[in-house]
Design an enzyme around this catalytic site. Structure first.
Site, mmCIF file in Angstrom:
data_model
loop_
_atom_site.group_PDB
_atom_site.id
_atom_site.type_symbol
_atom_site.label_atom_id
_atom_site.label_comp_id
_atom_site.label_asym_id
_atom_site.label_seq_id
_atom_site.Cartn_x
_atom_site.Cartn_y
_atom_site.Cartn_z
ATOM 1 N N CYS A 12 0.758 -1.216 -0.118
ATOM 2 C CA CYS A 12 0.157 0.058 -0.044
ATOM 3 C C CYS A 12 1.022 1.300 0.149
ATOM 4 C CB CYS A 12 -0.984 0.083 1.059
ATOM 5 S SG CYS A 12 -1.952 1.464 1.307
ATOM 6 N N CYS A 18 -0.613 4.140 2.202
ATOM 7 C CA CYS A 18 -0.377 3.830 3.475
ATOM 8 C C CYS A 18 0.890 4.253 4.005
ATOM 9 C CB CYS A 18 -0.846 2.558 4.147
ATOM 10 S SG CYS A 18 -2.079 1.807 3.348
ATOM 11 N N ASP A 19 2.118 3.775 3.223
ATOM 12 C CA ASP A 19 3.378 3.546 3.515
ATOM 13 C C ASP A 19 4.367 4.571 2.843
ATOM 14 O OD1 ASP A 19 2.479 1.656 5.475
ATOM 15 O OD2 ASP A 19 2.787 -0.059 4.203
#
Ligand code: NAP
Length: 304
Positions: free
Chosen positions: A132, A135-136
């Site tokens: 992701c 997300c990261d």
């Protein structure tokens, strides 16, 4: 019927639906495959885009959702759903151990990322291997990173990462990308992006964290090592919908719903990553859970 509503899945979508259903005084059972273990976020090191809880670990956030639902008196059972049967207004949820009956069902079984299957991928998951970018990505500001895949998600991830990373390699197994032309053009125009064609990942290497990847050129057979701090795998996702296909309409396994999470089968709803949706994040899964529980309440109150 013992329950008005059965929710299948205890990730962010299922647990939010359970909280909303409980507040609406709908008798609810949540069926989860593994006690406390079902949600994808459990393995996420840090969730940085859930408002108000920046930096919380995926495990802690999942536990908070769970504790909230439990504090509302929601009932849980561990079982594996194999099929849903529809008998007029009664939905039969058939599991390996038992069959349960309810007036309405919310499918919130999530999805799983397709894995590369390369050595090092599992070992470095959460330590530089991510599924992701949204997300990261921010953890790799000013670093060199790689995205694996040639579809729309890989292109969008790579474009997103070019805004914060020093260099972004897009590694694709063929000599033509599958994703939309406009995204291809945008990526090719980026000075800090490079496409490595005809390349597959042989292994992901590192000591404590990801330090690079070994690639094999599928045309020449040549092996190379590319140092990167992160490898974002974007080779497709697989919805956990196998038990429901044929009962509810789907597209490539993703359950089709309207904007209120209703499938075309009255009384069956789908929420979160298992449904066809443009964004798969914790916040959108939670929003789906709220919508699905609301729609289920409307359905149950209509007396059908
Ligand atoms: P996808 O379109 O299926 O693309 C997966 C990519 O990964 C393909 O390029 C495929 O290569 C590659 N791949 C698959 N298995 C691999 C492996 N084992 N090793 C290396 N590469 C591998 O999946 P997606 O990008 O996740 O998108 C999912 C769906 O959402 C698609 O229908 C997509 O169009 C849609 N979507 C649309 C938008 C948009 O419209 N803006 C945005 C995001 C997603 P090959 O090309 O060689 O098969």
């Amino acid at each position: 019927m013992k329950y008005e509503l059965i929710i299948i899945g205890a990730g962010p979508a299922g647990l939010t639906a359970a909280i909303y259903a409980s507040r609406a005084r709908i008798s609810t059972l949540v069926i989860e495959r593994e006690a406390f273990g079902g949600s994808q976020i459990i393995n996420t090191e840090s969730v940085d885009n859930y408002p108000g809880l920046a930096g919380i670990s995926g495990f802690d956030l999942a536990m908070k959702f769970r504790e909230h639902a439990q504090s509302m008196g929601v009932e849980f059972v561990t079982d594996h759903v194999t099929a849903i049967g529809v008998e007029e207004d009664v939905k039969l949820v058939c599991c390996e151990k038992n069959t349960y009956e309810a007036g309405a069902v919310i499918i919130a079984t999530g999805a799983r990322h397709r894995r590369l299957g390369a050595p090092g991928e599992a070992e470095f998951a959460g330590k530089g291997v991510s599924y992701c970018a949204t997300c990261d990505g921010a953890f790799f500001k000013d670093k060199d990173v790689a995205v694996i895949g040639g579809g729309n998600v890989a292109l969008e991830d790579a474009l997103y990462l070019t805004r914060m990373c020093r260099k972004v390699y897009l590694v694709h197994r063929r000599d033509a990308l599958r994703g939309e032309k406009i995204s291809q053009e945008q990526l090719m125009a980026k000075e800090n992006a490079e496409i490595l064609w005809n390349s597959v990942v042989s292994s992901i290497e590192g000591s404590e964290r990801t330090e690079g990847m070994k690639l094999r050129n599928t045309v020449t057979g040549e092996e190379s090592f590319v140092p990167v701090s992160a490898v974002f795998v974007a080779v497709g996702i697989i919805p956990n919908s196998e038990s429901f296909i044929g009962t509810v309409p789907d597209e490539d396994g993703f359950i089709l719903t309207d904007a209120e999470c209703r499938t075309s089968i009255p009384g069956i709803f789908a929420a979160g990553d298992v449904r066809k949706t443009p964004l798969r994040q914790v916040i959108t899964a939670c929003a789906d859970g709220a919508l699905a529980a609301n729609a289920a309440g409307v359905y149950l109150r209509s007396g059908k």
